[in-house]
Structures are given as C-alpha cells and as structure tokens.
Design a protein around this motif. Structure first.
Motif, PDB file in Angstrom:
ATOM      1  N   THR A  92      37.259  49.296  46.338  1.00  0.00           N
ATOM      2  CA  THR A  92      37.880  48.244  45.880  1.00  0.00           C
ATOM      3  C   THR A  92      37.263  47.577  44.717  1.00  0.00           C
ATOM      4  O   THR A  92      37.854  46.732  44.211  1.00  0.00           O
ATOM      5  N   ASP A  93      35.888  47.651  44.731  1.00  0.00           N
ATOM      6  CA  ASP A  93      35.055  47.464  43.484  1.00  0.00           C
ATOM      7  C   ASP A  93      35.391  47.940  42.086  1.00  0.00           C
ATOM      8  O   ASP A  93      35.631  47.218  41.191  1.00  0.00           O
ATOM      9  N   LYS A  94      36.120  49.138  42.353  1.00  0.00           N
ATOM     10  CA  LYS A  94      36.511  49.894  41.128  1.00  0.00           C
ATOM     11  C   LYS A  94      38.019  49.937  41.145  1.00  0.00           C
ATOM     12  O   LYS A  94      38.696  49.558  39.789  1.00  0.00           O
ATOM     13  N   LYS A  95      38.692  49.660  42.354  1.00  0.00           N
ATOM     14  CA  LYS A  95      40.062  49.340  42.179  1.00  0.00           C
ATOM     15  C   LYS A  95      40.555  48.626  43.112  1.00  0.00           C
ATOM     16  O   LYS A  95      41.200  49.005  44.354  1.00  0.00           O
ATOM     17  N   PRO A  96      40.697  47.360  42.925  1.00  0.00           N
ATOM     18  CA  PRO A  96      40.915  46.193  43.814  1.00  0.00           C
ATOM     19  C   PRO A  96      42.419  46.660  44.358  1.00  0.00           C
ATOM     20  O   PRO A  96      43.362  46.963  43.604  1.00  0.00           O
ATOM     21  N   LEU A  97      42.526  46.439  45.450  1.00  0.00           N
ATOM     22  CA  LEU A  97      43.809  46.660  46.388  1.00  0.00           C
ATOM     23  C   LEU A  97      44.480  45.237  47.052  1.00  0.00           C
ATOM     24  O   LEU A  97      44.120  45.355  48.362  1.00  0.00           O
ATOM     25  N   PRO A  98      44.710  44.314  46.318  1.00  0.00           N
ATOM     26  CA  PRO A  98      44.847  42.958  47.035  1.00  0.00           C
ATOM     27  C   PRO A  98      45.873  43.047  48.326  1.00  0.00           C
ATOM     28  O   PRO A  98      45.765  42.373  49.191  1.00  0.00           O
ATOM     29  N   TYR A  99      47.000  43.998  48.081  1.00  0.00           N
ATOM     30  CA  TYR A  99      47.824  44.043  49.063  1.00  0.00           C
ATOM     31  C   TYR A  99      47.604  44.822  50.233  1.00  0.00           C
ATOM     32  O   TYR A  99      48.581  44.844  51.348  1.00  0.00           O
ATOM     33  N   TYR A 348      22.941  36.359  49.989  1.00  0.00           N
ATOM     34  CA  TYR A 348      21.552  36.595  49.516  1.00  0.00           C
ATOM     35  C   TYR A 348      21.600  38.070  48.946  1.00  0.00           C
ATOM     36  O   TYR A 348      21.106  38.572  48.070  1.00  0.00           O
ATOM     37  N   ALA A 349      22.234  39.016  49.599  1.00  0.00           N
ATOM     38  CA  ALA A 349      22.608  40.526  49.441  1.00  0.00           C
ATOM     39  C   ALA A 349      23.249  40.574  48.191  1.00  0.00           C
ATOM     40  O   ALA A 349      23.101  41.403  47.256  1.00  0.00           O
ATOM     41  N   GLN A 350      24.414  39.744  48.120  1.00  0.00           N
ATOM     42  CA  GLN A 350      25.238  39.764  47.000  1.00  0.00           C
ATOM     43  C   GLN A 350      24.550  39.319  45.582  1.00  0.00           C
ATOM     44  O   GLN A 350      24.882  39.843  44.554  1.00  0.00           O
ATOM     45  N   GLU A 351      23.653  38.424  45.822  1.00  0.00           N
ATOM     46  CA  GLU A 351      22.849  37.877  44.496  1.00  0.00           C
ATOM     47  C   GLU A 351      21.743  39.003  44.192  1.00  0.00           C
ATOM     48  O   GLU A 351      21.537  39.123  43.007  1.00  0.00           O
ATOM     49  N   LEU A 352      21.319  39.945  45.096  1.00  0.00           N
ATOM     50  CA  LEU A 352      20.515  41.017  44.629  1.00  0.00           C
ATOM     51  C   LEU A 352      21.280  41.975  43.934  1.00  0.00           C
ATOM     52  O   LEU A 352      20.486  42.911  43.120  1.00  0.00           O
ATOM     53  N   MET A 353      22.479  42.201  44.341  1.00  0.00           N
ATOM     54  CA  MET A 353      23.326  43.351  43.660  1.00  0.00           C
ATOM     55  C   MET A 353      24.390  42.568  42.935  1.00  0.00           C
ATOM     56  O   MET A 353      25.693  42.904  43.478  1.00  0.00           O
ATOM     57  N   PRO A 354      24.673  42.068  42.106  1.00  0.00           N
ATOM     58  CA  PRO A 354      25.690  41.288  41.274  1.00  0.00           C
ATOM     59  C   PRO A 354      26.628  42.441  40.744  1.00  0.00           C
ATOM     60  O   PRO A 354      26.182  43.413  40.310  1.00  0.00           O
ATOM     61  N   GLY A 355      27.678  41.900  40.721  1.00  0.00           N
ATOM     62  CA  GLY A 355      28.901  42.880  40.564  1.00  0.00           C
ATOM     63  C   GLY A 355      29.398  44.022  41.536  1.00  0.00           C
ATOM     64  O   GLY A 355      30.262  44.750  41.146  1.00  0.00           O
ATOM     65  N   LYS A 356      28.919  43.785  42.664  1.00  0.00           N
ATOM     66  CA  LYS A 356      29.107  45.014  43.576  1.00  0.00           C
ATOM     67  C   LYS A 356      29.405  44.088  45.030  1.00  0.00           C
ATOM     68  O   LYS A 356      28.976  44.487  46.035  1.00  0.00           O
ATOM     69  N   VAL A 357      30.300  43.198  44.818  1.00  0.00           N
ATOM     70  CA  VAL A 357      30.443  42.221  45.876  1.00  0.00           C
ATOM     71  C   VAL A 357      31.184  43.088  47.180  1.00  0.00           C
ATOM     72  O   VAL A 357      30.913  42.724  48.430  1.00  0.00           O
ATOM     73  N   GLY A 358      32.069  43.905  46.637  1.00  0.00           N
ATOM     74  CA  GLY A 358      32.950  44.718  47.812  1.00  0.00           C
ATOM     75  C   GLY A 358      32.125  45.728  48.521  1.00  0.00           C
ATOM     76  O   GLY A 358      31.877  45.510  49.787  1.00  0.00           O
TER      77      GLY A 358
END
Length: 417
Positions: A92-99, A348-358
């Motif tokens: 979902t980082d590459k192809k979000p599936l909100p539904y 903290y982990a999300q800040e270490l790897m920005p743009g890869k939250v999923g």
C-alpha cells in the motif's frame, strides 16, 4: 468528516506527498474528526481481538485445553497478523487501497462469529486466524491515515489512534465478565453488531482518504525526503527498536495471556473477578498510550522510549512477590508506564525512514504481534512444564532490555519530523 485544514494538508498530491512535505503538514491542524473515527474503529477491532484473550478460561474448560494450546490460540491470530502486516504495508506504500479497511473488519467479524459457534479447538484456531488477517489489513493503512490526518503532530495522532486500540483491548475482559461468562460461548456472536458499526465507520474513513488523497495522486510527486541518518545508522536504530519491541511484547504476552489464571491460582479469585483485574491492567495501558505520543512530540521520542520500558523493570521484578492488593497496583503501574512506548517507537521509526510509513507501520505492528504470539506460545509450554507462578518470575527480567535504548541515535534531523 471533511475539514478545510485537512483538504489543505492533502492538497500536495501523490500518495507519499504528505510524508514528503513536513513543513506544509506542520502548518495544518490535525483532522480530529478523522482521528476520532479511526481511533473508534481501532477500539472495535482490538475489542474483538481481546474477546479471544478474555475467553481463555471459558475455552480452557469447554475444550479441556492445556496452557500450550491456550498459547497456540494467541500465536495463531498474532502470527497471521505479524506475517501479513509488513507485506500489506509495503504494497500500500506503492498502491494505497483505502477501501481495504472495511474488508479487514469483515474478516474480523467472520472470525468472531466462528469463535461463537466453534465446536472444536481447530475451529477456534481458524477463528483466531480470521481475526489476525483482519488486523493485518487494518493496522498499516489506519496508521497511515492517522499520520496523514496529524497536521504534523505525529506523536499525538499515533497516540489518539493507539488509545482506541488499547481502550478496546481493555473493554474486552469487562464485556466478557458481564456477558460471556454468564451466558456462554455463543453470546460472543452479539458483538458482531459492533463489527458492523466498525465497517460503517471505516467505509466513511475510506471515502475521506480516497476523496482528499488519492484524487490528487495523478499530480507529480516532489522529490523524496532523505533519511535523517546514513543507511547503516538507520539499520542499527531499527534493530535496537525491534529489541525493545521484543522485550515489551514478550513481557505483555506473559502478563496478559495468563493473568486471569495467575490471580485465580494464586489468590483464589473467581473467573469474573479475575476478568475485572485484567480490565484494570488493560485500562491503565490505554491511559498510558494517550500520554506517550504527545510527550514524545514535546521532549523527544528517545526519553519516552527509555523511561517507558526500562522504567517498568522495578515494578516487574516486584510483581511475583506481591499480595493481591499490590499485584493489582503494580500491574496498573506497569500498564500505565509500559504502554507509553509504542507510539513513540513507531513515530521514531517512521522518522528514520520517511516516505515508507506503510512498510514501517506494518513491520512494527507485525513484529509486535509476532512477539506477542510467540511469547504466549513459548510461555504456555513453560507454564505446562513448571507453573504460572514460575512464568511470572521468569518474565520479570525482560524490561531490563530497555537499557538498549541508550544505543539509539541521539538526535534526528529536523526534516525527519
């Protein structure tokens, strides 16, 4: 649920853009309507999970289960969630599936109904697996939405999201004491109504996500934000965080999975009274979750991580030697302090790897679930071979691993926030 500030925050464009434009996000205000909805859905999701935990005394009597088999139930729903969550997050980082969110809740609903009418231990395990699959879909995408709706206050948003889950986990034993213990296994089916409410709420959240985020995905994305540290430092920091997750969730697995049996065996409590004591611990955990994220926003993630895990060690070491009053008091303190860690660790982990939250959310939720399931299975075997009391003595040393927090990088760059 739509707000002007939220629309402004998400106007940037692509799937990753809210994470890649921290300065814009910090100027926006949190979308509290969205955060409240996703937190409420988290409460429903985790309440249904905790019903399995709360039913252990009933299932043990109904199917003549050993402690090892009790641990296998936890392992089943935790393992299905832990294996799938990083994959869901990466995809979902590459192809979000909100539904996908309502479908995740539907899987949990199916698991709940199967649990209510399970005629055998094997069917209980299948029900647990459906619940685990539902969580594997729910957590990565919901965590992403919480971050998108944060307005830059990432710790606050994650705490609001997490407190819903912890509140649901706490409510489960209370509902079990009031409904399931008096009326039996099949009364679990009534909680399918809560799952239907969760599906409705998640459908509205998915619509918000699709309207205000994916509708702009065709715009060109800006350049990605660089990681705040060199690759080897990031890998080392992630490894340290995973050690801390291991200590936290392995300990919680022993504390929560066998707590009702512990107080029944050691203090002669009834099942209903034991469920109430489990509720006290889990409710304290929910309160602690509220505090961890905002405090981390103000003073930094590392002090919160350090205090919340290592700070529990004295209470954990005293617990096996306490009487009923102090057992209750100590478990409340443990829940309050220890639960403040996860929001801080995740952000903290999300800040270490920005743009890869999923991917990050899936990895950490998945690892946490996996350690909880593995802990329950291993400690169940240990309880069968020794005693519940011995298990509580053994796990008391796990929070001492919190000292590993000293190995985390001292300060992240401003852009990582």
């Amino acid at each position: 649920m739509t707000t002007t500030s939220t629309a402004a925050m998400l106007d940037a464009g692509s799937t990753a853009s809210p994470l890649q434009q921290p300065q814009q996000q910090q100027k926006a205000k949190p979308a509290f309507g969205v955060l409240a909805s996703i937190s409420g859905a988290h409460m429903v999701n985790d309440m249904m999970q905790s019903l399995i935990l709360a039913m252990y005394p009933i299932l043990k009597g109904e199917f003549s289960l050993s402690f090892m088999q009790i641990g296998l139930i936890t392992l089943t729903y935790q393992l299905t969630a832990s294996l799938l969550q990083p994959l869901v997050g990466l995809f979902t980082d590459k192809k979000p599936l909100p539904y996908s969110l309502p479908f995740g809740m539907m899987s949990t609903l199916i698991g709940l109904v199967l649990l209510a009418f399970a005629p055998s231990f094997g069917m209980v395990l299948l029900a647990a697996a459906f619940v685990g699959v539902g969580s594997s879909i729910f957590h990565p995408e919901s965590s992403r939405i919480a971050r998108l709706a944060s307005g830059g206050q990432h710790g606050l948003a994650q705490s609001v999201f997490q407190v819903g889950g912890n509140a649901g986990t706490a409510i489960g034993p209370l509902l079990a004491a009031l409904v399931i213990v008096p009326f039996g296994q099949r009364s679990v089916a009534w909680f399918a109504l809560a799952a239907l409410v969760g599906i409705f709420v998640l459908t509205k959240v998915s619509r918000w996500y699709a309207t205000h985020h994916l509708a702009n995905a065709k715009r060109k994305a800006p350049a990605a934000v660089a990681a705040p540290y060199p690759r080897n430092v990031v890998i080392w920091a992630i490894a340290v965080l995973l050690v801390l997750i291991f200590s936290k969730y392995f300990y919680i697995a022993g504390l929560s999975s066998f707590y009702t049996f512990y107080v029944i065996e050691k203090f002669g409590l009834s099942v209903q009274s034991a469920q109430m004591h489990l509720f006290y611990f889990l409710f304290a955990s929910a309160v602690g979750t509220v505090l961890g994220g905002p405090i981390g926003d103000r003073i930094g993630r590392k002090p919160v991580i350090w205090f919340s895990i290592l700070g529990v060690a004295p209470f954990a070491l005293m617990l096996p030697h306490a009487n009923l009053f102090w057992t209750t008091a100590l478990t409340i303190l443990i829940g309050l302090v220890l639960s403040s860690a996860f929001s801080a660790i995740l952000v903290y982990a999300q800040e270490l790897m920005p743009g890869k939250v999923g991917m990050v959310s899936g990895m950490f939720f998945g690892f946490a679930f996996g350690m909880g399931g593995l802990g329950a299975a291993v400690l169940g075997v240990l309880a069968d071979r020794t005693s519940i009391d011995f298990v509580y003595h053994a796990i008391a040393y796990l929070p001492l691993l919190g000292v590993a927090a000293i190995l985390l990088p001292k300060k992240a760059r401003k852009q990582a926030h």
